[in-house]
Design a protein around this motif. Structure first.
Motif, PDB file in Angstrom:
ATOM      1  N   ARG A 191     106.225  34.568   5.752  1.00 31.01           N
ATOM      2  CA  ARG A 191     106.657  34.383   7.139  1.00 31.01           C
ATOM      3  C   ARG A 191     107.399  33.060   7.276  1.00 31.01           C
ATOM      4  O   ARG A 191     106.937  32.022   6.788  1.00 31.01           O
ATOM      5  N   ILE A 192     108.516  33.096   7.960  1.00 26.44           N
ATOM      6  CA  ILE A 192     109.303  31.900   8.266  1.00 26.44           C
ATOM      7  C   ILE A 192     109.597  31.941   9.764  1.00 26.44           C
ATOM      8  O   ILE A 192     110.091  32.939  10.280  1.00 26.44           O
ATOM      9  N   SER A 193     109.306  30.832  10.438  1.00 27.99           N
ATOM     10  CA  SER A 193     109.547  30.774  11.875  1.00 27.99           C
ATOM     11  C   SER A 193     110.350  29.529  12.207  1.00 27.99           C
ATOM     12  O   SER A 193     109.945  28.411  11.876  1.00 27.99           O
ATOM     13  N   LEU A 194     111.477  29.745  12.849  1.00 27.64           N
ATOM     14  CA  LEU A 194     112.183  28.642  13.478  1.00 27.64           C
ATOM     15  C   LEU A 194     111.572  28.467  14.873  1.00 27.64           C
ATOM     16  O   LEU A 194     110.484  28.975  15.130  1.00 27.64           O
ATOM     17  N   ALA A 234     112.461  24.735  10.427  1.00 32.02           N
ATOM     18  CA  ALA A 234     111.623  25.929  10.356  1.00 32.02           C
ATOM     19  C   ALA A 234     110.280  25.587   9.757  1.00 32.02           C
ATOM     20  O   ALA A 234     110.073  24.505   9.185  1.00 32.02           O
ATOM     21  N   LEU A 235     109.369  26.543   9.907  1.00 34.51           N
ATOM     22  CA  LEU A 235     108.036  26.446   9.308  1.00 34.51           C
ATOM     23  C   LEU A 235     107.856  27.636   8.379  1.00 34.51           C
ATOM     24  O   LEU A 235     108.088  28.782   8.775  1.00 34.51           O
ATOM     25  N   LEU A 236     107.456  27.374   7.159  1.00 39.62           N
ATOM     26  CA  LEU A 236     107.310  28.389   6.119  1.00 39.62           C
ATOM     27  C   LEU A 236     105.827  28.537   5.785  1.00 39.62           C
ATOM     28  O   LEU A 236     105.124  27.543   5.566  1.00 39.62           O
ATOM     29  N   ARG A 237     105.378  29.785   5.768  1.00 45.23           N
ATOM     30  CA  ARG A 237     103.994  30.048   5.369  1.00 45.23           C
ATOM     31  C   ARG A 237     103.978  31.237   4.421  1.00 45.23           C
ATOM     32  O   ARG A 237     104.364  32.350   4.776  1.00 45.23           O
ATOM     33  N   ARG A 238     103.505  30.972   3.205  1.00 43.99           N
ATOM     34  CA  ARG A 238     103.320  32.030   2.222  1.00 43.99           C
ATOM     35  C   ARG A 238     101.890  32.549   2.310  1.00 43.99           C
ATOM     36  O   ARG A 238     101.060  32.010   3.040  1.00 43.99           O
ATOM     37  N   ALA A 239     101.609  33.582   1.555  1.00 44.36           N
ATOM     38  CA  ALA A 239     100.267  34.173   1.601  1.00 44.36           C
ATOM     39  C   ALA A 239      99.203  33.187   1.157  1.00 44.36           C
ATOM     40  O   ALA A 239      98.075  33.193   1.665  1.00 44.36           O
ATOM     41  N   ALA A 248     102.190  32.284  21.648  1.00 47.91           N
ATOM     42  CA  ALA A 248     101.586  33.503  21.100  1.00 47.91           C
ATOM     43  C   ALA A 248     102.399  34.033  19.926  1.00 47.91           C
ATOM     44  O   ALA A 248     101.837  34.560  18.962  1.00 47.91           O
ATOM     45  N   ASP A 249     103.729  33.912  19.986  1.00 49.09           N
ATOM     46  CA  ASP A 249     104.558  34.343  18.860  1.00 49.09           C
ATOM     47  C   ASP A 249     104.291  33.475  17.632  1.00 49.09           C
ATOM     48  O   ASP A 249     104.245  33.974  16.506  1.00 49.09           O
ATOM     49  N   SER A 250     104.131  32.177  17.857  1.00 48.86           N
ATOM     50  CA  SER A 250     103.840  31.288  16.737  1.00 48.86           C
ATOM     51  C   SER A 250     102.488  31.617  16.122  1.00 48.86           C
ATOM     52  O   SER A 250     102.352  31.667  14.893  1.00 48.86           O
ATOM     53  N   ARG A 251     101.485  31.851  16.968  1.00 49.76           N
ATOM     54  CA  ARG A 251     100.158  32.179  16.440  1.00 49.76           C
ATOM     55  C   ARG A 251     100.167  33.519  15.720  1.00 49.76           C
ATOM     56  O   ARG A 251      99.505  33.703  14.698  1.00 49.76           O
TER      57      ARG A 251
END
Length: 918
Positions: free
Chosen positions: A495-498, A528-533, A504-507
């Motif tokens: 997941r990558i979020s700008l 952006a914020l990057l989150r891998r498994a 709620a979308d961020s959570r």
């Protein structure tokens, strides 16, 4: 009593002694009383002087105590709520956490309520004034609720200066982690770019608005300025009307007070902003101004992807910087699928393009290919058109493109399953399988589902089976919550979020609110914020930008081999018959009629759609300009045998329908009826009923007669709907609205707004009808004027210029005319040559014997003006051939035979020689 007793005593002595001198004793009483009063008054004056002196001394002592307490209270108030000057005087107060400063803003210096209270001194005006003075604290900080918003009203210079002071005060009170400045900064606010509060997100979002600007919707706190007379922003509950820094009025909650306000020049505010930026970098390690955008070309060169992806079986790519190190993501190891979220303007499309190019420039088309879907305007992926890895681009400009592409994706899944089964492999990692990985990138997944909600199940199925088949999804969306279902999101661990606007979308995507706290505007673009498994929490990434050189590098890396396309290109908007004939050579021999190019994405093929005589009938339905006439003309141009076309003009139309009813066409013939629904409208009701019945009978007999009926219509209503049910095949061309499409029997999901002419659906398959070849238009032969040739011709007409013109022309040709009454009086007029006996229907009914003789043994001509009396005059039970009124038409019955249509002459009548009715 002291004054009366001496008088009584003196009178008593006088009465006893008789001495007049005793009466002088009576004067002692008043003298003693007066002396007593005087002494009392003197003592009262002395006591008052003493008490006044004591009161003045005590009041002075109390006033001094009140002043001391007010000074202490004022000091504590300014310590709790400092302004800019107080902050700058004490450096240790900057960003010092205090619950008293969290939700308030010092808007000026003025008088506020004091905690000091005085009792006593009732009735003393000076004590009352002192009590009132002690209850108010002057030169104290006047505060307002931070979240109520503040607007400064005044001329542009003073209002902007006060606004700058308020913004600087807030930035001095709250650190960047507690306050973020959002929204665009215009030229008048350019000094704020140096503030560290523009770099990171925070729970409190401040918007600084100049006069006439719109307040950003994401702002929690608003500090605005406004010109006098302009509407005030509704988000501002505190109004400061500034006339000068020393003279201002504050209105809040219905209370109005006078204050003196702080004002800062642009240079002063910029200096404080620079000081805060230096403090943020020194204390928080936060760089206010980064070195600029990161480019993919600078990152790709020093990164050894082979170390990250030694087996080359993964899909590792550098997408930006993570701190000072390259940010590497791997769709295989971190995926197999990914979700990219971000609001408009955050850089989501740039991230997707960078990701695609980062993969293309390190791999050939034998290793990875791409299918791109752009549902945010159709131009995001235009720059990637020449990259050989990109096998196709779907856009929202093609209404049916998404549906057919997803059908092709289903076929690709089946094809890959077949390839794995043929090789005896379990997944794409088996060395016996030589398949490139397919990455499906969707920009604005929510818009795709909004147009085609049924496709969510397709993506969920591909996401579940894609890892083994080598199919990967990268889904871009503005928001994830409520758009991507859990069944699909569970298979997208990368997941990558700008920046997003809703926590709620961020959570939903990252498990934290951090993506909602990222800065907006140009400064926040690409953060952006990057989150891998395997990540415990999101990691900040600065996304790299790509350019033309990266596209050139990716195009060069693709190699000479073109990749297999998982989907065919869309149907062309125009298709010639010659191009279509190349796909079906048998049609050249006349075995079938070519209709168009059929699209079968579920089989990953396009073929020629054909029509045979054995199909009995085809009904073409569509809206105006949809190509109905072209479809009919296309079949007529290829007919191997006789072609019978029903003309559009009413008279030829009736004649053609009557001929087909009387003499069925030979086997193998093609009967074309263009605008079937217009037949009933072009004929009168009695003729229309007969015409529709004959067409219905023709369609029913098509199979037994061995003919093919090809008809077109715009709407199905009345008897036309009954005929439409008899056609075994139905071709739906474009309709203006979905309602009309459904009314014609079409699938609601197959409706494509704005489809090109000729784009239709036949037997559930989309096709593009080919263009009919241009044929020379043949004008119909004009019918010659009819002239009486029999010795006696009866002419039933009404008095009109057209009838007189016909009689004049006949007379010019040697045919005399007499009235019915004249002929009845002298039947011998026929001895001198042909005679036309003319009369109105009433005249002929009075001479019914003469009428019977004329229609039985002679020629009877009935003008169309007498159509209502035709059956009465002729005794016919069937309808005569249709004649258009007002065009010089009439019916001729010769010696009791069937009525035929004739054309009356229309010679002009000379205006100077009007002809009298016979």
């Amino acid at each position: 009593m002291a004054a009366v007793v001496p008088i009584v005593g003196a009178i008593g002595l006088w009465l006893v002694t008789g001495s007049i001198l005793s009466l002088w004793l009576a004067a002692l009483g008043p003298l003693i009383a007066v002396a007593t009063l005087a002494d009392a008054a003197r003592s009262a004056r002395r006591d008052r002087r003493l008490h006044h002196a004591d009161a003045t001394r005590v009041q002075a002592e109390v006033a001094q105590a009140v002043a001391r307490r007010h000074d202490e209270e004022r000091r504590r108030a300014w310590a709790r709520h400092p302004d800019v000057a107080s902050f700058l005087a004490r450096d240790d107060e900057v960003w010092r956490r205090s619950p008293d400063r969290d939700d308030v803003l010092v808007i000026g210096e003025g008088e506020i309520a004091s905690d000091v209270r005085i009792t006593g001194g009732e009735g003393d005006a000076r004590a009352i004034a002192l009590r009132a003075r002690s209850s108010r604290l002057s030169h104290a900080p006047v505060i307002a609720s931070l979240h109520a918003g503040v607007v400064v009203v005044g001329n542009a210079v003073i209002a902007a200066a006060v606004q700058r002071a308020l913004v600087i005060q807030l930035c001095l009170a709250l650190p960047p982690g507690d306050l973020a400045i959002v929204g665009p900064l215009t030229d008048g606010l350019a000094w704020m770019e140096a503030l560290p509060h523009r770099v990171v997100g925070a729970p409190r979002r401040l918007a600084v608005v100049l006069s006439g600007e719109t307040v950003p919707s994401e702002a929690d706190i608003v500090i605005a300025c406004s010109a006098p007379g302009d509407p005030l922003p509704p988000q501002c509950g505190t109004v400061i009307t500034a006339r000068s820094p020393d003279s201002a009025t504050v209105e809040r909650g219905g209370e109005v007070s006078e204050v003196s306000v702080e004002a800062l020049a642009v240079e002063q505010a910029a200096a404080v902003a620079a000081m805060l930026a230096e403090r943020a970098e020194r204390v928080l390690g936060l760089r206010v101004r980064d070195s600029g955008p990161v480019t993919l070309a600078d990152l790709a060169a020093p990164v050894d992807l082979a170390a990250v992806d030694a087996s080359r079986s993964g899909l590792a790519a550098v997408i930006g910087l993570e701190g000072r190190e390259p940010a590497v993501v791997d769709l295989v190891a971190d995926g197999p699928h990914a979700v990219v979220a971000g609001v408009t303007g955050s850089g989501k499309s740039e991230l997707l393009i960078t990701w695609i190019l980062a993969l293309c420039r390190t791999r050939s088309t034998r290793e990875v290919t791409f299918l791109l879907a752009d549902f945010k305007g159709g131009t995001a992926f235009d720059s990637l058109a020449r990259v050989p890895h990109v096998t196709g681009v779907i856009t929202d400009l093609d209404g049916a493109g998404a549906r057919r592409a997803i059908e092709s994706l289903r076929a690709e899944v089946r094809w890959r399953e077949g390839e794995l089964a043929a090789a005896g492999a379990r997944d794409i990692l088996d060395p016996r399988v030589a398949l490139p990985r397919l990455v499906v990138v969707v920009d604005e997944f929510a818009a795709l589902l909004g147009d085609h909600p049924e496709l969510h199940a397709v993506f969920a199925d591909v996401a579940a089976r894609g890892r083994a088949l080598g199919i990967h999804l990268v889904l871009g969306t503005q928001r994830a919550a409520g758009v991507i279902r859990d069944s699909l999101l569970a298979n997208c661990p990368l997941r990558i979020s700008l920046r997003v606007t809703d926590a709620a979308d961020s959570r939903s995507l990252l498990g934290t609110d951090e993506a909602a706290l990222l800065p907006g505007g140009a400064e926040g673009r690409g953060h952006a914020l990057l989150r891998r498994a395997g990540d415990a929490r999101p990691r900040p990434v600065r996304v790299a930008l790509s350019g033309p050189s990266d596209i050139d590098a990716a195009a060069a890396r693709g190699g000479d081999e073109r990749p297999r396309r998982p989907w065919l290109p869309g149907l062309p908007p125009r298709l010639s018959l010659a191009e279509l004939a190349e796909l079906s050579p048998t049609a050249v021999n006349g075995e079938v009629l070519l209709l168009g190019l059929a699209d079968e994405p579920h089989l990953q093929r396009q073929r020629a759609a054909t029509l045979r005589i054995e199909d009995r009938g085809l009904l073409v339905l569509g809206g105006p300009g949809a190509g109905l006439t072209n479809a009919v003309a296309l079949a007529a141009a290829q007919a191997p045998s006789a072609v019978m076309r029903i003309p559009a003009a009413p008279e030829p139309m009736w004649d053609a329908i009557a001929t087909l009813a009387a003499e069925p066409p030979p086997p193998g013939s093609l009967v074309c009826i263009d605008d079937l629904d217009a037949v009933a409208m072009r004929l009168p009701p009695d003729y229309a009923q007969v015409a529709i019945e004959r067409i219905e009978e023709l369609v029913r007999r098509a199979g037994s007669d061995g003919v093919l009926i090809l008809a077109s219509a715009h709407r199905l209503a009345g008897a036309v709907a009954r005929i439409a049910d008899l056609f075994p095949k139905r071709l739906l061309l474009p309709f203006p609205t979905r309602t009309e499409h459904i009314a014609a029997g079409g699938d609601p999901a197959a409706f494509v707004p704005g489809a090109p002419p000729g784009r239709g659906v036949l037997d559930g398959t989309a096709l593009q009808v080919a263009l009919a070849p241009r044929l020379p238009s043949l004008a119909p032969d004009p019918s010659p004027d009819w002239c009486p040739s029999a010795p006696l011709t009866a002419f039933a007409t009404r008095r009109s210029p057209a009838a007189r013109a016909a009689l004049d022309e006949w007379e010019r040709r040697g045919v005399r005319s007499v009235s019915v009454d004249g002929y009845a009086a002298d039947p011998a007029v026929t001895a001198d040559g042909p005679v036309v006996v003319v009369g109105e229907p009433d005249d002929w009914q009075r001479h019914w014997r003469l009428l019977a003789d004329a229609r039985g043994d002679h020629d009877l001509v009935v003008d169309t003006s007498c159509a209502a009396e035709f059956r009465l005059l002729t005794g016919a039970r069937t309808l005569p051939p249709y004649c258009e009124s007002g065009r010089g038409r009439a019916w001729l019955i010769s010696a009791g035979g069937d009525a035929v249509r004739i054309v009356l002459p229309s010679a002009e009548v000379r205006p100077n020689r009007p002809r009298a009715w016979p």
